[in-house]
Design an enzyme around this catalytic site. Structure first.
Site, PDB file in Angstrom:
ATOM      1  N   GLU A  41      -5.966  -4.931  11.219  1.00  0.00           N
ATOM      2  CA  GLU A  41      -5.024  -4.314  11.021  1.00  0.00           C
ATOM      3  C   GLU A  41      -4.832  -3.229  11.903  1.00  0.00           C
ATOM      4  O   GLU A  41      -5.620  -2.388  12.283  1.00  0.00           O
ATOM      5  CB  GLU A  41      -4.425  -3.088  10.151  1.00  0.00           C
ATOM      6  CG  GLU A  41      -4.088  -3.488   8.427  1.00  0.00           C
ATOM      7  CD  GLU A  41      -3.765  -2.836   7.178  1.00  0.00           C
ATOM      8  OE1 GLU A  41      -2.780  -2.734   6.784  1.00  0.00           O
ATOM      9  OE2 GLU A  41      -4.241  -1.347   7.195  1.00  0.00           O
ATOM     10  N   GLY A  68       2.268   2.168  10.874  1.00  0.00           N
ATOM     11  CA  GLY A  68       3.140   3.486  10.278  1.00  0.00           C
ATOM     12  C   GLY A  68       3.436   3.562  11.717  1.00  0.00           C
ATOM     13  O   GLY A  68       4.307   4.914  12.151  1.00  0.00           O
ATOM     14  N   GLU A 111      -7.316   4.049   7.649  1.00  0.00           N
ATOM     15  CA  GLU A 111      -6.925   5.151   7.007  1.00  0.00           C
ATOM     16  C   GLU A 111      -7.630   6.440   6.918  1.00  0.00           C
ATOM     17  O   GLU A 111      -8.326   8.039   6.770  1.00  0.00           O
ATOM     18  CB  GLU A 111      -5.612   5.844   6.642  1.00  0.00           C
ATOM     19  CG  GLU A 111      -4.060   5.831   7.466  1.00  0.00           C
ATOM     20  CD  GLU A 111      -3.186   5.225   6.756  1.00  0.00           C
ATOM     21  OE1 GLU A 111      -3.253   5.187   5.121  1.00  0.00           O
ATOM     22  OE2 GLU A 111      -2.680   5.218   7.270  1.00  0.00           O
ATOM     23  N   SER A 135       3.353  -1.987  10.413  1.00  0.00           N
ATOM     24  CA  SER A 135       4.371  -1.687  10.621  1.00  0.00           C
ATOM     25  C   SER A 135       5.353  -3.277  10.137  1.00  0.00           C
ATOM     26  O   SER A 135       6.271  -3.375  10.696  1.00  0.00           O
ATOM     27  CB  SER A 135       4.818  -1.301  11.839  1.00  0.00           C
ATOM     28  OG  SER A 135       4.156  -0.255  12.148  1.00  0.00           O
ATOM     29  N   HIS A 162     -10.210   1.467   4.365  1.00  0.00           N
ATOM     30  CA  HIS A 162      -8.443   1.293   5.969  1.00  0.00           C
ATOM     31  C   HIS A 162      -9.081   2.564   6.517  1.00  0.00           C
ATOM     32  O   HIS A 162      -9.682   2.998   6.309  1.00  0.00           O
ATOM     33  CB  HIS A 162      -7.292   2.230   4.427  1.00  0.00           C
ATOM     34  CG  HIS A 162      -6.034   1.620   4.881  1.00  0.00           C
ATOM     35  ND1 HIS A 162      -6.248   2.740   6.103  1.00  0.00           N
ATOM     36  CD2 HIS A 162      -5.435   0.842   5.295  1.00  0.00           C
ATOM     37  CE1 HIS A 162      -4.577   2.458   6.292  1.00  0.00           C
ATOM     38  NE2 HIS A 162      -4.349   1.463   6.253  1.00  0.00           N
ATOM     39  N   ASN A 179       1.604  -0.667   0.571  1.00  0.00           N
ATOM     40  CA  ASN A 179      -0.123  -0.332  -0.042  1.00  0.00           C
ATOM     41  C   ASN A 179       1.093   1.545  -0.167  1.00  0.00           C
ATOM     42  O   ASN A 179       1.566   1.339   0.983  1.00  0.00           O
ATOM     43  CB  ASN A 179      -0.951  -0.173   1.562  1.00  0.00           C
ATOM     44  CG  ASN A 179      -2.130   1.569   1.076  1.00  0.00           C
ATOM     45  OD1 ASN A 179      -2.058   2.287   0.295  1.00  0.00           O
ATOM     46  ND2 ASN A 179      -2.345   0.793   2.372  1.00  0.00           N
ATOM     47  N   LYS A 188      -0.016   4.308  -0.462  1.00  0.00           N
ATOM     48  CA  LYS A 188      -0.867   5.291   0.631  1.00  0.00           C
ATOM     49  C   LYS A 188      -0.105   6.579  -0.547  1.00  0.00           C
ATOM     50  O   LYS A 188      -0.568   6.286  -1.715  1.00  0.00           O
ATOM     51  CB  LYS A 188      -0.105   5.463   1.667  1.00  0.00           C
ATOM     52  CG  LYS A 188      -0.221   4.589   2.628  1.00  0.00           C
ATOM     53  CD  LYS A 188      -0.249   3.928   3.827  1.00  0.00           C
ATOM     54  CE  LYS A 188      -0.186   3.257   4.124  1.00  0.00           C
ATOM     55  NZ  LYS A 188      -0.715   3.144   6.217  1.00  0.00           N
TER      56      LYS A 188
END
Ligand code: PGA
Length: 217
Positions: A129, A135, A98, A175, A96, A10, A12
């Protein structure tokens, strides 16, 4: 029947045309297991999809990072699933965290996309996740990941079917690095990864190779 390992990258909202070419080069030249052993699916920003598709070896696939929940029309700024199909993009990341946190995407919006567009569970990969791991450099322990993946599989068995539970790939994200991938990937119910930061770096090749470690385990 074994579940084929799946590694998603991904990207991003990262990169310039030059960066994208470098990442694609690293992938094309990497010594990775064959597509029989692992599905590798990279997800560039929309604007680079065509470029990446044109440069990437056919051993790899591409995904969009999002799509509109309905057919096309007067929806400024959106990209429909039909457009992705038309462009030859077979995968899309939906829901996702985010997008949920930053763009207030709701469960309804994410699940609408899935239930509306997907009629075949074989086309679905589920990513677990933990938000605290995305991150942050804090990766879930293999035991933590296994516990949640097993629960998700149980949920599928209860709510969908035993066959779907046994065959659907459940991948871990948060991560993941070259250092953590082998042990995580060896867990019974971990069928691969969704990789953010490390998918922009050469170590993504090592993460793809976790598929071989899993196969030989
Ligand atoms: P990360 O991102 O690997 O940078 O934690 C994972 C993701 O959000 O998909």
């Amino acid at each position: 029947m074994g579940r084929k390992f799946f590694v998603g990258g991904n990207w991003k909202c990262n990169g310039t045309t030059e960066d994208v070419k470098k990442i694609v080069n690293t992938l094309n030249e990497g010594q990775v297991p064959s597509p029989d052993v692992v599905d590798v699916v990279v997800s560039p920003p929309f604007v680079f999809l065509t470029l990446v598709k044109s440069l990437l070896k056919s051993d790899f696939q591409i995904a969009a990072q999002n799509c509109w929940v309905k057919k096309g029309g007067a929806f400024t700024g959106e990209v429909s699933a039909e457009m992705l199909v038309n462009l030859g993009v077979p995968w899309v990341i939906l829901g996702h965290s985010e997008r949920r946190a930053l763009l207030k995407e709701s469960n309804e919006v994410s699940s609408y996309s899935v239930t509306d567009r997907v009629s075949n569970w074989a086309d679905v990969v589920i990513a677990y996740e933990p938000v605290w791991a995305i991150g942050t450099g804090k990766v879930a322990s293999p035991a933590q990941a296994q516990e949640v993946h097993a629960e998700l599989r149980k949920w599928l068995e209860t709510n969908v079917s035993a066959e779907v539970a046994a065959t659907t790939r459940i991948i871990y994200g948060g991560s993941v690095t070259g250092a953590s991938c082998n042990e995580l990937g060896s867990q019974t119910d971990v069928d691969g990864f969704l990789v953010g930061g490390a998918s922009l770096k050469p170590e993504f090749i090592d993460i793809i190779k976790a598929a071989e470690v899993k196969k030989s385990a």
